[in-house]
Design a protein around this motif. Structure first.
Motif, PDB file in Angstrom:
ATOM      1  N   LYS A 160       0.827  -1.210   0.000  1.00 53.18           N
ATOM      2  CA  LYS A 160       0.000   0.000   0.000  1.00 53.18           C
ATOM      3  C   LYS A 160       0.862   1.262   0.000  1.00 53.18           C
ATOM      4  CE  LYS A 160      -4.128  -1.961   2.070  1.00 53.18           C
ATOM      5  NZ  LYS A 160      -5.068  -1.922   3.181  1.00 53.18           N
ATOM      6  N   LEU A 161       1.952   1.231   0.748  1.00 54.43           N
ATOM      7  CA  LEU A 161       2.868   2.364   0.792  1.00 54.43           C
ATOM      8  C   LEU A 161       3.509   2.587  -0.580  1.00 54.43           C
ATOM      9  CD1 LEU A 161       4.311   4.548   2.453  1.00 54.43           C
ATOM     10  CD2 LEU A 161       6.032   2.847   3.007  1.00 54.43           C
ATOM     11  N   ILE A 162       3.920   1.523  -1.229  1.00 55.58           N
ATOM     12  CA  ILE A 162       4.509   1.620  -2.570  1.00 55.58           C
ATOM     13  C   ILE A 162       3.477   2.170  -3.549  1.00 55.58           C
ATOM     14  CG2 ILE A 162       5.421   0.284  -4.507  1.00 55.58           C
ATOM     15  CD1 ILE A 162       6.643  -1.604  -2.352  1.00 55.58           C
ATOM     16  N   ASP A 163       2.261   1.638  -3.502  1.00 55.26           N
ATOM     17  CA  ASP A 163       1.195   2.122  -4.384  1.00 55.26           C
ATOM     18  C   ASP A 163       0.939   3.611  -4.171  1.00 55.26           C
ATOM     19  OD1 ASP A 163       0.881  -0.388  -5.505  1.00 55.26           O
ATOM     20  OD2 ASP A 163      -0.858  -0.906  -4.274  1.00 55.26           O
ATOM     21  N   TYR A 164       0.920   4.050  -2.923  1.00 50.64           N
ATOM     22  CA  TYR A 164       0.725   5.465  -2.627  1.00 50.64           C
ATOM     23  C   TYR A 164       1.857   6.298  -3.226  1.00 50.64           C
ATOM     24  CZ  TYR A 164       0.165   9.855  -0.199  1.00 50.64           C
ATOM     25  OH  TYR A 164       0.023  11.185   0.073  1.00 50.64           O
ATOM     26  N   ASP A 220       6.165  12.319  -6.398  1.00 51.68           N
ATOM     27  CA  ASP A 220       7.063  12.411  -7.549  1.00 51.68           C
ATOM     28  C   ASP A 220       8.419  11.807  -7.182  1.00 51.68           C
ATOM     29  OD1 ASP A 220       7.949  13.089 -10.083  1.00 51.68           O
ATOM     30  OD2 ASP A 220       8.530  15.116  -9.461  1.00 51.68           O
ATOM     31  N   LEU A 221       8.450  10.496  -7.016  1.00 54.36           N
ATOM     32  CA  LEU A 221       9.670   9.807  -6.603  1.00 54.36           C
ATOM     33  C   LEU A 221      10.275   9.039  -7.762  1.00 54.36           C
ATOM     34  CD1 LEU A 221       8.517   8.271  -3.203  1.00 54.36           C
ATOM     35  CD2 LEU A 221       9.773  10.390  -3.570  1.00 54.36           C
ATOM     36  N   ARG A 244      10.092   3.487 -11.909  1.00 50.37           N
ATOM     37  CA  ARG A 244       9.828   3.204 -13.326  1.00 50.37           C
ATOM     38  C   ARG A 244       9.783   1.704 -13.626  1.00 50.37           C
ATOM     39  NH1 ARG A 244      15.389   5.318 -13.853  1.00 50.37           N
ATOM     40  NH2 ARG A 244      16.753   3.541 -14.202  1.00 50.37           N
ATOM     41  N   ASN A 245      10.287   0.882 -12.718  1.00 50.20           N
ATOM     42  CA  ASN A 245      10.281  -0.572 -12.923  1.00 50.20           C
ATOM     43  C   ASN A 245       9.062  -1.255 -12.311  1.00 50.20           C
ATOM     44  OD1 ASN A 245      12.700  -0.349 -14.272  1.00 50.20           O
ATOM     45  ND2 ASN A 245      13.937  -0.907 -12.519  1.00 50.20           N
TER      46      ASN A 245
END
Length: 71
Positions: A8-12, A18-19, A69-70
């Motif tokens: 969930k943290l990654i999805d957010y 803008d990371l 981007r991956n």
């Protein structure tokens, strides 16, 4: 449960920030956290040997990263 929270943290981060990359550092003895990171697509970038001195002992520090981007 932790793996789901990490997802969930990654999805957010992907959808709202803008990371370019996310990174984590984990003590050598915390194999459960390393497994969670790997299961969520993180790659191990390297190990800093004897990087942290804690409780009168040196510990290695494992470095993980996830390129947005991956994902």
């Amino acid at each position: 449960m932790v793996s789901n929270s990490t997802k969930k943290l990654i999805d957010y981060a992907i959808n709202n920030l803008d990371l370019n990359r996310i990174f984590a550092r984990v003590f050598e003895y915390n194999t459960a956290s390393m497994k969670v990171l790997k299961n969520n697509g993180f790659l191990e970038e390297g190990i800093s040997i004897d990087a942290v001195y804690k409780n009168n002992q040196f510990y290695d520090l494992h470095h993980f990263y996830l390129l947005i981007r991956n994902v």
